[in-house]
Design a protein around this motif. Structure first.
Motif, PDB file in Angstrom:
ATOM      1  N   TYR A  69      17.012 -28.383  58.135  1.00  0.00           N
ATOM      2  CA  TYR A  69      15.980 -29.249  58.686  1.00  0.00           C
ATOM      3  C   TYR A  69      14.648 -28.879  58.051  1.00  0.00           C
ATOM      4  CZ  TYR A  69      19.436 -30.495  62.197  1.00  0.00           C
ATOM      5  OH  TYR A  69      20.578 -30.954  62.832  1.00  0.00           O
ATOM      6  N   HIS A  70      13.981 -29.886  57.471  1.00  0.00           N
ATOM      7  CA  HIS A  70      12.710 -29.692  56.771  1.00  0.00           C
ATOM      8  C   HIS A  70      11.578 -30.356  57.558  1.00  0.00           C
ATOM      9  CE1 HIS A  70      14.439 -28.513  52.762  1.00  0.00           C
ATOM     10  NE2 HIS A  70      15.504 -28.968  53.383  1.00  0.00           N
ATOM     11  N   CYS A  71      10.360 -29.899  57.312  1.00  0.00           N
ATOM     12  CA  CYS A  71       9.172 -30.520  57.898  1.00  0.00           C
ATOM     13  C   CYS A  71       9.007 -31.922  57.320  1.00  0.00           C
ATOM     14  CB  CYS A  71       7.947 -29.668  57.588  1.00  0.00           C
ATOM     15  SG  CYS A  71       6.389 -30.376  58.190  1.00  0.00           S
ATOM     16  N   ILE A  72       8.817 -32.924  58.165  1.00  0.00           N
ATOM     17  CA  ILE A  72       8.648 -34.308  57.725  1.00  0.00           C
ATOM     18  C   ILE A  72       7.335 -34.494  56.952  1.00  0.00           C
ATOM     19  CG2 ILE A  72       7.505 -35.220  59.797  1.00  0.00           C
ATOM     20  CD1 ILE A  72      10.338 -36.961  57.880  1.00  0.00           C
ATOM     21  N   CYS A  73       6.372 -33.631  57.191  1.00  0.00           N
ATOM     22  CA  CYS A  73       5.061 -33.770  56.549  1.00  0.00           C
ATOM     23  C   CYS A  73       4.987 -33.157  55.158  1.00  0.00           C
ATOM     24  CB  CYS A  73       3.981 -33.139  57.423  1.00  0.00           C
ATOM     25  SG  CYS A  73       3.721 -33.973  59.001  1.00  0.00           S
ATOM     26  N   CYS A  74       5.664 -32.021  54.958  1.00  0.00           N
ATOM     27  CA  CYS A  74       5.508 -31.314  53.678  1.00  0.00           C
ATOM     28  C   CYS A  74       6.821 -30.901  53.024  1.00  0.00           C
ATOM     29  CB  CYS A  74       4.619 -30.092  53.863  1.00  0.00           C
ATOM     30  SG  CYS A  74       5.381 -28.786  54.865  1.00  0.00           S
ATOM     31  N   ASN A  75       7.938 -31.196  53.670  1.00  0.00           N
ATOM     32  CA  ASN A  75       9.271 -30.902  53.156  1.00  0.00           C
ATOM     33  C   ASN A  75       9.611 -29.413  53.135  1.00  0.00           C
ATOM     34  OD1 ASN A  75      11.759 -31.983  52.310  1.00  0.00           O
ATOM     35  ND2 ASN A  75      11.304 -31.431  50.197  1.00  0.00           N
ATOM     36  N   GLU A  76       8.846 -28.602  53.814  1.00  0.00           N
ATOM     37  CA  GLU A  76       9.135 -27.164  53.876  1.00  0.00           C
ATOM     38  C   GLU A  76      10.377 -26.940  54.744  1.00  0.00           C
ATOM     39  OE1 GLU A  76       8.118 -23.266  52.689  1.00  0.00           O
ATOM     40  OE2 GLU A  76       7.340 -25.196  52.033  1.00  0.00           O
ATOM     41  N   PRO A  77      11.348 -26.107  54.296  1.00  0.00           N
ATOM     42  CA  PRO A  77      12.516 -25.814  55.137  1.00  0.00           C
ATOM     43  C   PRO A  77      12.096 -25.055  56.394  1.00  0.00           C
ATOM     44  CG  PRO A  77      12.779 -24.888  52.915  1.00  0.00           C
ATOM     45  CD  PRO A  77      11.396 -25.434  53.005  1.00  0.00           C
ATOM     46  N   LEU A  78      12.608 -25.490  57.549  1.00  0.00           N
ATOM     47  CA  LEU A  78      12.222 -24.886  58.823  1.00  0.00           C
ATOM     48  C   LEU A  78      13.384 -24.243  59.567  1.00  0.00           C
ATOM     49  CD1 LEU A  78       9.894 -27.737  60.150  1.00  0.00           C
ATOM     50  CD2 LEU A  78       9.198 -25.568  59.096  1.00  0.00           C
ATOM     51  N   PHE A  79      14.525 -24.940  59.641  1.00  0.00           N
ATOM     52  CA  PHE A  79      15.668 -24.449  60.413  1.00  0.00           C
ATOM     53  C   PHE A  79      16.964 -24.723  59.679  1.00  0.00           C
ATOM     54  CE2 PHE A  79      12.476 -25.587  63.613  1.00  0.00           C
ATOM     55  CZ  PHE A  79      12.413 -24.428  64.364  1.00  0.00           C
ATOM     56  N   ASP A  80      17.899 -23.781  59.752  1.00  0.00           N
ATOM     57  CA  ASP A  80      19.250 -23.990  59.252  1.00  0.00           C
ATOM     58  C   ASP A  80      20.095 -24.500  60.420  1.00  0.00           C
ATOM     59  OD1 ASP A  80      22.150 -23.166  58.618  1.00  0.00           O
ATOM     60  OD2 ASP A  80      21.090 -22.769  56.737  1.00  0.00           O
ATOM     61  N   SER A  81      21.006 -25.420  60.137  1.00  0.00           N
ATOM     62  CA  SER A  81      21.849 -25.977  61.197  1.00  0.00           C
ATOM     63  C   SER A  81      22.701 -24.913  61.876  1.00  0.00           C
ATOM     64  CB  SER A  81      22.746 -27.082  60.637  1.00  0.00           C
ATOM     65  OG  SER A  81      23.616 -26.562  59.652  1.00  0.00           O
ATOM     66  N   ALA A  82      22.961 -23.786  61.208  1.00  0.00           N
ATOM     67  CA  ALA A  82      23.741 -22.703  61.818  1.00  0.00           C
ATOM     68  C   ALA A  82      23.043 -22.118  63.040  1.00  0.00           C
ATOM     69  CB  ALA A  82      24.009 -21.609  60.784  1.00  0.00           C
ATOM     70  N   ALA A  83      21.706 -22.278  63.132  1.00  0.00           N
ATOM     71  CA  ALA A  83      20.946 -21.758  64.274  1.00  0.00           C
ATOM     72  C   ALA A  83      20.712 -22.809  65.354  1.00  0.00           C
ATOM     73  CB  ALA A  83      19.605 -21.203  63.789  1.00  0.00           C
ATOM     74  N   LYS A  84      21.299 -23.999  65.192  1.00  0.00           N
ATOM     75  CA  LYS A  84      21.110 -25.090  66.165  1.00  0.00           C
ATOM     76  C   LYS A  84      22.123 -24.941  67.294  1.00  0.00           C
ATOM     77  CE  LYS A  84      20.335 -30.098  66.215  1.00  0.00           C
ATOM     78  NZ  LYS A  84      21.141 -30.582  67.292  1.00  0.00           N
ATOM     79  N   PHE A  85      21.689 -25.245  68.511  1.00  0.00           N
ATOM     80  CA  PHE A  85      22.589 -25.199  69.655  1.00  0.00           C
ATOM     81  C   PHE A  85      22.200 -26.285  70.645  1.00  0.00           C
ATOM     82  CE2 PHE A  85      19.015 -22.628  70.923  1.00  0.00           C
ATOM     83  CZ  PHE A  85      18.893 -22.788  72.296  1.00  0.00           C
ATOM     84  N   ASP A  86      23.126 -26.627  71.525  1.00  0.00           N
ATOM     85  CA  ASP A  86      22.874 -27.657  72.532  1.00  0.00           C
ATOM     86  C   ASP A  86      22.325 -26.998  73.781  1.00  0.00           C
ATOM     87  OD1 ASP A  86      22.773 -29.816  74.207  1.00  0.00           O
ATOM     88  OD2 ASP A  86      24.933 -30.175  74.248  1.00  0.00           O
ATOM     89  N   SER A  87      21.021 -27.115  73.974  1.00  0.00           N
ATOM     90  CA  SER A  87      20.383 -26.492  75.135  1.00  0.00           C
ATOM     91  C   SER A  87      20.382 -27.411  76.345  1.00  0.00           C
ATOM     92  CB  SER A  87      18.940 -26.104  74.799  1.00  0.00           C
ATOM     93  OG  SER A  87      18.154 -27.281  74.640  1.00  0.00           O
ATOM     94  N   GLY A  88      20.641 -28.707  76.105  1.00  0.00           N
ATOM     95  CA  GLY A  88      20.618 -29.673  77.195  1.00  0.00           C
ATOM     96  C   GLY A  88      19.212 -30.106  77.586  1.00  0.00           C
TER      97      GLY A  88
END
Length: 131
Positions: free
Chosen positions: A45-64
């Motif tokens: 996942y990259h910043c929509i404004c500057c395209n800088e990488p922010l998060f890897d999908s491996a660190a994503k979770f469903d928090s609800g």
């Protein structure tokens, strides 16, 4: 990292109205409305404004909680944390380190290994699938 600086008029011309409201004016999208809330694809996942990488999908979770949640950023220097006392509460805002875009907030109620929940607005992100 060199800062990306633009005027608000430049950002307004580049972003759609919702992206501008959230990223530059510190707004928020409605819970469960964002396109990446339920995404489970492998990528970055990259910043929509500057395209800088922010998060890897491996660190994503469903928090609800209704927003995409991650337990850690892609790197220590990807974002800046700022004390936020707006709306009658104390929170920690997270912004993109390169362009200062408002992304969301980080809370101390996430899963191991960090115990953190980066609650991020989908409109601030651009997902790039891993090949």
């Amino acid at each position: 990292m060199q800062k990306l600086e633009k005027t608000l008029d430049d950002w307004k011309a580049m972003l759609d109205p919702e992206q501008y409201n959230v990223c530059r004016l510190k707004g928020t999208e409605r819970p469960f409305s964002g396109k990446y809330n339920a995404t489970k694809a492998d990528g970055v996942y990259h910043c929509i404004c500057c395209n800088e990488p922010l998060f890897d999908s491996a660190a994503k979770f469903d928090s609800g909680c209704g927003w995409p949640s991650f337990y850690q950023p892609i790197g220590e220097r990807a974002m800046v944390e700022i004390r936020d006392v707006s709306h009658g509460m104390v929170r920690t805002e997270v912004t993109c380190a390169k362009c200062d875009a408002h992304l969301g907030h980080v809370f101390p109620d996430g899963p191991p290994p960090t115990g953190l929940r980066y609650c991020i607005n989908s409109v601030c992100l651009d997902f790039v699938a891993r090949d």
